[in-house]
Design an enzyme around this catalytic site. Sequence first.
Site, mmCIF file in Angstrom:
data_model
loop_
_atom_site.group_PDB
_atom_site.id
_atom_site.type_symbol
_atom_site.label_atom_id
_atom_site.label_comp_id
_atom_site.label_asym_id
_atom_site.label_seq_id
_atom_site.Cartn_x
_atom_site.Cartn_y
_atom_site.Cartn_z
ATOM 1 N N GLY A 637 9.228 47.071 -10.246
ATOM 2 C CA GLY A 637 8.846 45.735 -9.804
ATOM 3 C C GLY A 637 7.868 45.111 -10.767
ATOM 4 O O GLY A 637 7.123 45.807 -11.478
ATOM 5 N N GLY A 639 5.298 41.401 -11.298
ATOM 6 C CA GLY A 639 4.794 40.142 -10.796
ATOM 7 C C GLY A 639 3.876 39.497 -11.808
ATOM 8 O O GLY A 639 3.728 39.970 -12.948
ATOM 9 N N VAL A 644 4.890 47.455 -11.483
ATOM 10 C CA VAL A 644 4.878 48.623 -10.604
ATOM 11 C C VAL A 644 5.894 49.630 -11.125
ATOM 12 O O VAL A 644 7.058 49.289 -11.385
ATOM 13 C CB VAL A 644 5.211 48.239 -9.150
ATOM 14 C CG1 VAL A 644 5.130 49.468 -8.245
ATOM 15 C CG2 VAL A 644 4.256 47.157 -8.655
ATOM 16 N N LYS A 660 0.779 50.754 -9.542
ATOM 17 C CA LYS A 660 0.665 49.323 -9.834
ATOM 18 C C LYS A 660 -0.348 49.135 -10.967
ATOM 19 O O LYS A 660 -1.538 49.369 -10.789
ATOM 20 C CB LYS A 660 0.219 48.581 -8.581
ATOM 21 C CG LYS A 660 0.059 47.079 -8.755
ATOM 22 C CD LYS A 660 -0.340 46.445 -7.410
ATOM 23 C CE LYS A 660 -0.503 44.952 -7.525
ATOM 24 N NZ LYS A 660 -0.860 44.334 -6.225
ATOM 25 N N ASP A 762 -0.434 36.355 0.948
ATOM 26 C CA ASP A 762 0.797 36.270 0.151
ATOM 27 C C ASP A 762 1.941 37.024 0.824
ATOM 28 O O ASP A 762 2.617 37.842 0.199
ATOM 29 C CB ASP A 762 0.549 36.835 -1.244
ATOM 30 C CG ASP A 762 1.628 36.415 -2.247
ATOM 31 O OD1 ASP A 762 2.337 35.425 -1.957
ATOM 32 O OD2 ASP A 762 1.748 37.066 -3.296
#
Length: 924
Positions: A637, A639, A644, A660, A762
């Site tokens: 992942g 962002g 991650v 992360k 979020d």
Amino acid sequence: MKSPQAIIHLSSSSLISFLFYGLTIRCLTSATVSASYGGNETDYLALLSFKSKITYDPYKVLTSWNHSFHFCDWSGISCGKRHKRVTVLRLISKGLEGSLSPHVGNLSFLRELSLANNSLQGTIPHELVRLSRLRRLYLLVNKFSGVIPANLSGCSNLEDLWLARNKLVGRIPKEVSLLSKLVGLGIYENKLTGGIPPFLGNITSMEVFSAFGNPFGGRIPDTLGLWKSLTVFASGGCNFSGSIPPSIFNLSLLVNLTLAENHLTGSLPSEIGNKLPNLEFLQLWNNNFHGRGEADDMRFVDSLKNCTRLVELVLYNCNLIGVLPISIGNLSDQLIYLNLGDNQLFGSLPSSIGSLVGLTTLHLGQNRFKGKIPTTIGKLQKLQYLGLYRNQFSGPIPDAIGNLSLLNTLSLLSNKFEGHIPPSLGKCKELNSLSLEDNRLSGKIPKELLQLPSLTYFLVLSYNNLSSSIPSEIKDLKMLNILDLSYNNLSGTITSSLGECISLTTLNLRGNRFQGVIPSSFSSLGGLGVLDISENNLSGKIPQFLDKWKSLEYLNLSFNDFEGEVPVVGVFSNASAFSVLGNNRLCGGLVTLELPKCKKKRNSQPSQSSGSERFMKVSYNQLLKATDGFSTTNLIGEGGHSSVYKGIFDPDDDKPVAIKVLHLQNRGAHKSFLAECEAWRNIRHRNLLKIITSCSSVDFQGNDFKALVYEFMPNGSVHDWLHSSANTSKLNFLQRINILRDVATALDYLHNRCQTTIVHGDLKPSNILLDDDMVAHVGDFGLARLLGADLNQNSSTGVKGTIGYAPPEYGIGSEMTSSGDVYSFGILLLEATTGKKPTDDMFNDGLSLHKFAYMALPDHVIDVIDGDAIVLQCTEANENKVEECLAATIKIGVSCSVDSPPQRMKIEIVVNELQRILYVLQNI
């Protein structure tokens, strides 16, 4: 030489031997017989043959059957005064075993043969045909097998024929129709087939016909309408189909009409009460009657006022449709049992129901009644059972129910009742069973209710909005068997007073806000079979007494914060008998639990990164190795502030983690790391992503390096399940509701159960992660804010949330609030149910995901649901129920995502509404 009695016992197998040994007896005892029986040896020998076939006589009733007494003086025998011949053989409920001797057919003067309620077996002798004077034949409640003898028609004077509760098979022989004097025919609870033959209508003398519990099949013949003297027609459970012949409703003398548990169709005549004015019992439950689906389909109730002696009206599960008319109050004042449950009755419950003052049972459950319960219900002073469950009643539970002083069972579950549980229930001093689950009740549990020692069976208040702690008065329920308070908002510590409820067999406190340890007083509850205290915030060690309870069959401690060693004895020795999932500080136990081994805690260095951050640290080098050099093959992942990776610290353990890594070169990344660390210092919950450790160090080039290590979620994110083409399977409706309930529960914890309110900031599908069991965990607290904490976390120009999920007030500079999270949740819910992102291209020119869902309410929800998979998962079971659940879910999403923050649904209400929807789905 053998005695005469022994000779007869050995040779009673045929009529020839019977006569031969009869001569022998006369030679041996000629003086006695001729003096005692006056030449009536036939009856004497027939009775001795009867005795010889009895193999067990527990009460010794046949002891008197010997030559010392005249047979007219034997137990169970009556004789005519003139000829001294046997007219009655009556041995009822004597526990006799054996068979019925065919020589009973020689009792030619017999008028009554009563052998009911014994254990006689074998076939019914055909020799009974000789009993031409017989009027009453009672062979019911035995073990006779074979067929009904066709030649019973030879008993031409027979008035009562009762062969019920045996094992008879085959058809009703046509010869039975020749019994022209038959008044009562009882053949119930056998295995007869072939339907009710039309020729039975020829027996015009019939008054009582009882044939229930046979697999007859076929239709009820119209010829039975010839039984003009019929008072009882009881043929329930006979597998009949078709409609009830109109001729049956012309039998004006009928007192009892019982045709329950068949497959009858058609509708009930509107004039039924006019045609059958003598009815006392009308029992037609479990059939498939139908009407026109109009509001007046229940108008037959109007005519039932003419049945002035009506005692029982049972139309349960008859597919009746319509509004219950006001005329229900005009029914007989002798009516004691009214059951209209499991139909499709709608509208309100008429206040005239209060006129049925003789009622002891009122069952209206599983219909579609709406509105409030009329206060006139309090006039039913004799009521012992009140069942209004699974309807749509709303408003408060009326205080007037407290006037029902004889009430012993009250079932109001699965409605929409709101407000407080009325303390007046404490006046129902006979109440032993109370079920109020799956409603919208709020407030405290009234102590008056808990001071009813009569509550001995169950007290179920689950799936409501009850709050506060459990009152200490619970200790007065010392004889209560089942207590279920699950899925409420109960809080505080679990009262030690529960330990005085020593008769409990089931205790369910699941899904509340309880904190602290399991009370030591629970050690007194050794009779528990089920204990469920999962989904709370309980802590401490597992008490030792739990593994010593021998009666405990299931124990659920999952999703709390218990710590220490899991026992391996008692209930803990069977992995299927207990659950400790979601308690991340437990160790040991059965190998199948895959918990870490119990060991002493190692000394560790405290974090230096933030001064107050408490997590254990790992080095940059350890993270580098765990991710194979932060390989792109391990990237799971990415962002704006972080990437991650999947990593494995211990190759021997092979248990992955999620790492992360913060992009510190990006603006706001450092602040995000601090915010997340501060958030994780204050929270721990089963539906939040579990943080394992953190790293604040430098890489091999001397650059700052910060990372957080989380528990790995093998099923990815909700976003992946909703939108990724890699996922070939779809989430079904039940799974989506479970996930949404998990997320709402996490928000409820953050907003209402932490010492400091935490705003996530979020919430979106990519931040909702799923474990092996598809349990949802909320992650990514990079934008989180602790309300009241002065951490300079937010500025008026800072990014707040994600476009499409952030509430509109954030766009004009408003501070982050818990109601903002509720908005994001509402959008998340609507996305999960419709399958459409809030940023979908279709949402323009004023149309938004919120408006798209809002316009579908209440009748077109099915048009906006995500594909066939989500609907078809449940529609096969019950389409109407599923559509109601879909509509209720969409309504929650719309209510959460309104523009005005004060008008958004409270998250604790959301949790309970979703729990209620889950409850309905799981019980379809």
